[in-house]
Design a protein around this motif. Structure first.
Motif, PDB file in Angstrom:
ATOM      1  N   CYS A 135     -21.387   1.274  19.250  1.00 52.33           N
ATOM      2  CA  CYS A 135     -22.273   1.596  20.370  1.00 52.33           C
ATOM      3  C   CYS A 135     -21.903   2.997  20.850  1.00 52.33           C
ATOM      4  O   CYS A 135     -20.757   3.264  21.212  1.00 52.33           O
ATOM      5  N   LEU A 136     -22.869   3.888  20.824  1.00 54.59           N
ATOM      6  CA  LEU A 136     -22.656   5.267  21.277  1.00 54.59           C
ATOM      7  C   LEU A 136     -23.154   5.356  22.707  1.00 54.59           C
ATOM      8  O   LEU A 136     -24.352   5.175  22.972  1.00 54.59           O
ATOM      9  N   PHE A 137     -22.231   5.590  23.647  1.00 57.89           N
ATOM     10  CA  PHE A 137     -22.646   5.737  25.053  1.00 57.89           C
ATOM     11  C   PHE A 137     -22.795   7.222  25.351  1.00 57.89           C
ATOM     12  O   PHE A 137     -21.807   7.966  25.374  1.00 57.89           O
ATOM     13  N   LEU A 138     -24.028   7.659  25.563  1.00 56.43           N
ATOM     14  CA  LEU A 138     -24.291   9.065  25.874  1.00 56.43           C
ATOM     15  C   LEU A 138     -24.028   9.262  27.359  1.00 56.43           C
ATOM     16  O   LEU A 138     -24.855   8.913  28.209  1.00 56.43           O
ATOM     17  N   SER A 139     -22.853   9.785  27.657  1.00 56.17           N
ATOM     18  CA  SER A 139     -22.374   9.852  29.029  1.00 56.17           C
ATOM     19  C   SER A 139     -22.839  11.128  29.720  1.00 56.17           C
ATOM     20  O   SER A 139     -22.569  12.238  29.243  1.00 56.17           O
ATOM     21  N   ILE A 140     -23.538  10.954  30.832  1.00 55.27           N
ATOM     22  CA  ILE A 140     -24.033  12.100  31.601  1.00 55.27           C
ATOM     23  C   ILE A 140     -24.118  11.684  33.070  1.00 55.27           C
ATOM     24  O   ILE A 140     -24.373  10.513  33.363  1.00 55.27           O
ATOM     25  N   SER A 141     -23.905  12.621  33.978  1.00 59.70           N
ATOM     26  CA  SER A 141     -24.035  12.282  35.394  1.00 59.70           C
ATOM     27  C   SER A 141     -25.529  12.238  35.740  1.00 59.70           C
ATOM     28  O   SER A 141     -26.333  12.936  35.115  1.00 59.70           O
ATOM     29  N   ARG A 193     -24.018  16.491  16.308  1.00 57.32           N
ATOM     30  CA  ARG A 193     -22.910  16.645  15.356  1.00 57.32           C
ATOM     31  C   ARG A 193     -21.831  15.604  15.633  1.00 57.32           C
ATOM     32  O   ARG A 193     -21.301  14.971  14.724  1.00 57.32           O
ATOM     33  N   GLU A 194     -21.515  15.417  16.921  1.00 51.61           N
ATOM     34  CA  GLU A 194     -20.489  14.438  17.281  1.00 51.61           C
ATOM     35  C   GLU A 194     -20.917  13.020  16.871  1.00 51.61           C
ATOM     36  O   GLU A 194     -20.126  12.251  16.328  1.00 51.61           O
ATOM     37  N   ILE A 195     -22.179  12.710  17.117  1.00 50.69           N
ATOM     38  CA  ILE A 195     -22.698  11.380  16.761  1.00 50.69           C
ATOM     39  C   ILE A 195     -22.633  11.177  15.249  1.00 50.69           C
ATOM     40  O   ILE A 195     -22.213  10.114  14.771  1.00 50.69           O
ATOM     41  N   ARG A 196     -23.014  12.202  14.491  1.00 48.22           N
ATOM     42  CA  ARG A 196     -22.974  12.066  13.024  1.00 48.22           C
ATOM     43  C   ARG A 196     -21.562  11.762  12.544  1.00 48.22           C
ATOM     44  O   ARG A 196     -21.367  10.947  11.644  1.00 48.22           O
ATOM     45  N   GLY A 197     -20.568  12.395  13.180  1.00 51.60           N
ATOM     46  CA  GLY A 197     -19.172  12.154  12.797  1.00 51.60           C
ATOM     47  C   GLY A 197     -18.740  10.720  13.080  1.00 51.60           C
ATOM     48  O   GLY A 197     -18.154  10.049  12.227  1.00 51.60           O
ATOM     49  N   VAL A 198     -19.060  10.244  14.281  1.00 49.93           N
ATOM     50  CA  VAL A 198     -18.666   8.881  14.675  1.00 49.93           C
ATOM     51  C   VAL A 198     -19.352   7.860  13.757  1.00 49.93           C
ATOM     52  O   VAL A 198     -18.734   6.890  13.305  1.00 49.93           O
ATOM     53  N   VAL A 199     -20.630   8.092  13.472  1.00 54.58           N
ATOM     54  CA  VAL A 199     -21.381   7.138  12.645  1.00 54.58           C
ATOM     55  C   VAL A 199     -20.869   7.159  11.199  1.00 54.58           C
ATOM     56  O   VAL A 199     -20.751   6.107  10.568  1.00 54.58           O
ATOM     57  N   ALA A 200     -20.526   8.344  10.693  1.00 51.54           N
ATOM     58  CA  ALA A 200     -19.975   8.423   9.328  1.00 51.54           C
ATOM     59  C   ALA A 200     -18.690   7.611   9.237  1.00 51.54           C
ATOM     60  O   ALA A 200     -18.485   6.852   8.280  1.00 51.54           O
ATOM     61  N   ASP A 201     -17.814   7.738  10.249  1.00 44.48           N
ATOM     62  CA  ASP A 201     -16.571   6.944  10.287  1.00 44.48           C
ATOM     63  C   ASP A 201     -16.878   5.457  10.306  1.00 44.48           C
ATOM     64  O   ASP A 201     -16.248   4.665   9.609  1.00 44.48           O
ATOM     65  N   CYS A 202     -17.831   5.086  11.142  1.00 42.36           N
ATOM     66  CA  CYS A 202     -18.198   3.666  11.281  1.00 42.36           C
ATOM     67  C   CYS A 202     -18.694   3.125   9.944  1.00 42.36           C
ATOM     68  O   CYS A 202     -18.277   2.049   9.512  1.00 42.36           O
ATOM     69  N   ILE A 203     -19.563   3.856   9.274  1.00 47.93           N
ATOM     70  CA  ILE A 203     -20.118   3.388   7.998  1.00 47.93           C
ATOM     71  C   ILE A 203     -19.016   3.323   6.933  1.00 47.93           C
ATOM     72  O   ILE A 203     -18.958   2.378   6.144  1.00 47.93           O
ATOM     73  N   ALA A 204     -18.104   4.274   6.964  1.00 49.47           N
ATOM     74  CA  ALA A 204     -17.011   4.273   5.981  1.00 49.47           C
ATOM     75  C   ALA A 204     -16.094   3.067   6.175  1.00 49.47           C
ATOM     76  O   ALA A 204     -15.565   2.516   5.216  1.00 49.47           O
ATOM     77  N   ARG A 205     -15.922   2.659   7.431  1.00 47.34           N
ATOM     78  CA  ARG A 205     -15.018   1.539   7.734  1.00 47.34           C
ATOM     79  C   ARG A 205     -15.693   0.184   7.626  1.00 47.34           C
ATOM     80  O   ARG A 205     -15.043  -0.852   7.719  1.00 47.34           O
ATOM     81  N   LEU A 206     -17.038   0.196   7.490  1.00 48.81           N
ATOM     82  CA  LEU A 206     -17.799  -1.057   7.515  1.00 48.81           C
ATOM     83  C   LEU A 206     -17.305  -1.999   6.433  1.00 48.81           C
ATOM     84  O   LEU A 206     -17.155  -1.608   5.287  1.00 48.81           O
ATOM     85  N   ASP A 207     -17.061  -3.242   6.822  1.00 47.46           N
ATOM     86  CA  ASP A 207     -16.669  -4.261   5.851  1.00 47.46           C
ATOM     87  C   ASP A 207     -17.959  -4.750   5.189  1.00 47.46           C
ATOM     88  O   ASP A 207     -18.654  -5.611   5.708  1.00 47.46           O
ATOM     89  N   VAL A 208     -18.272  -4.140   4.043  1.00 50.95           N
ATOM     90  CA  VAL A 208     -19.586  -4.404   3.433  1.00 50.95           C
ATOM     91  C   VAL A 208     -19.726  -5.841   2.965  1.00 50.95           C
ATOM     92  O   VAL A 208     -20.823  -6.359   2.813  1.00 50.95           O
ATOM     93  N   ALA A 209     -18.584  -6.491   2.732  1.00 46.67           N
ATOM     94  CA  ALA A 209     -18.648  -7.894   2.301  1.00 46.67           C
ATOM     95  C   ALA A 209     -18.869  -8.797   3.502  1.00 46.67           C
ATOM     96  O   ALA A 209     -19.385  -9.901   3.397  1.00 46.67           O
ATOM     97  N   GLY A 210     -18.458  -8.324   4.698  1.00 45.12           N
ATOM     98  CA  GLY A 210     -18.549  -9.154   5.905  1.00 45.12           C
ATOM     99  C   GLY A 210     -19.949  -9.072   6.502  1.00 45.12           C
ATOM    100  O   GLY A 210     -20.585  -8.027   6.463  1.00 45.12           O
TER     101      GLY A 210
END
Ligand code: ADP
Ligand code: 2DT
Ligand code: MG
Length: 216
Positions: A135-141, A193-210
């Motif tokens: 979950c990406l929380f786009l934090s802004i006041s 750019r920041e979102i792409r980085g976080v999502v790339a990490d998430c996809i790389a760590r995804l337990d594809v069997a789970g």
């Protein structure tokens, strides 16, 4: 013919205040993942196209009134009616990007300060829905968000409500797992750019069997 099992898709949720940049970032993320060869779907809640969604739309536009609990349950039902199709898409290898989800569901309802509508009460009907992989929380006041344009005419689009929603988002995301807090006050390109980085990490760590997990 490949005999390897289908690699499951990821469930990616984008949350934040009105004008935090959710819809812009969801579109950019969809395009970027598509270019990398992923099959991607971008959906948003509320889904105003279903019969339940039409009741929600009428409520948000101020054309109808609903009890606070009743509208809360309709927002939740609007997720439940689409939950199975999300699960099927993910299992078939489609990555699903979701613009607002259960987190908006609980904070907007709890922000009304109705004595019998606590965060805990509001969360109950969400239990069992597909759990986001990230979950990406786009934090802004609220003040920064306000600089991006005036309020629209919909219910909840006022400073007092946005301030309470902001506080409650912070409260729930302090305790939530698999949340990435993104500074949404930066430029569109930097946020993307920041979102792409976080999502790339998430996809790389995804337990594809789970399988996809469920909200608890
Ligand atoms: P949301 O879906 O969260 O309400 P939008 O993506 O519709 O937000 O963006 C709201 C407005 O703010 C749009 O006019 C958009 O172009 C602008 N915007 C989005 N992200 C940024 C940013 N990082 N910096 C400045 N303006 C932005
Ligand atoms: P947008 O369509 O502009 O995002 O506004 N909301 C949303 C709730 O109160 N409960 C929910 O479960 C969801 C998903 C947030 C939709 C408005 O509806 C609010 C703003
Ligand atoms: Mg939007």
């Amino acid at each position: 013919q490949s005999t390897s099992p289908t690699r499951r898709g990821a469930l990616i949720v984008v949350e934040g205040l009105d004008r935090a940049g959710k819809s812009s970032q969801c579109e950019m993320l969809r395009d970027s993942l598509s270019r990398q060869g992923h099959v991607v779907k971008y959906i948003r809640f509320p889904d105003r196209t279903t019969p339940i969604g039409k009741l929600i739309d009428s409520y948000l536009r101020g054309s109808s009134h609903q009890d606070d609990h009743s509208i809360h349950l309709l927002f939740s039902a609007n997720r439940w009616e689409i939950a199975k199709s999300i699960e099927e898409d993910i299992a078939n290898g489609t990555t699903v990007i979701v613009d607002r989800y259960s987190y908006s569901g609980v904070v907007y309802s709890a922000a009304k300060a109705n004595p019998t509508l606590s965060l805990e009460w509001a969360w109950r009907p969400e239990i069992g829905l597909p759990r986001p992989d990230i979950c990406l929380f786009l934090s802004i006041s609220p003040e920064e968000a306000a600089k991006r344009g005036g309020f629209g005419a919909e219910r909840y689009e006022n400073g007092e409500m946005q301030t309470r929603v902001r506080e409650l988002f912070q409260t729930i995301f302090e305790k939530q797992q698999d949340v990435s807090i993104i500074d949404a006050g930066k430029s569109i390109e930097e946020v993307s750019r920041e979102i792409r980085g976080v999502v790339a990490d998430c996809i790389a760590r995804l337990d594809v069997a789970g399988a996809l997990r469920k909200l608890g």
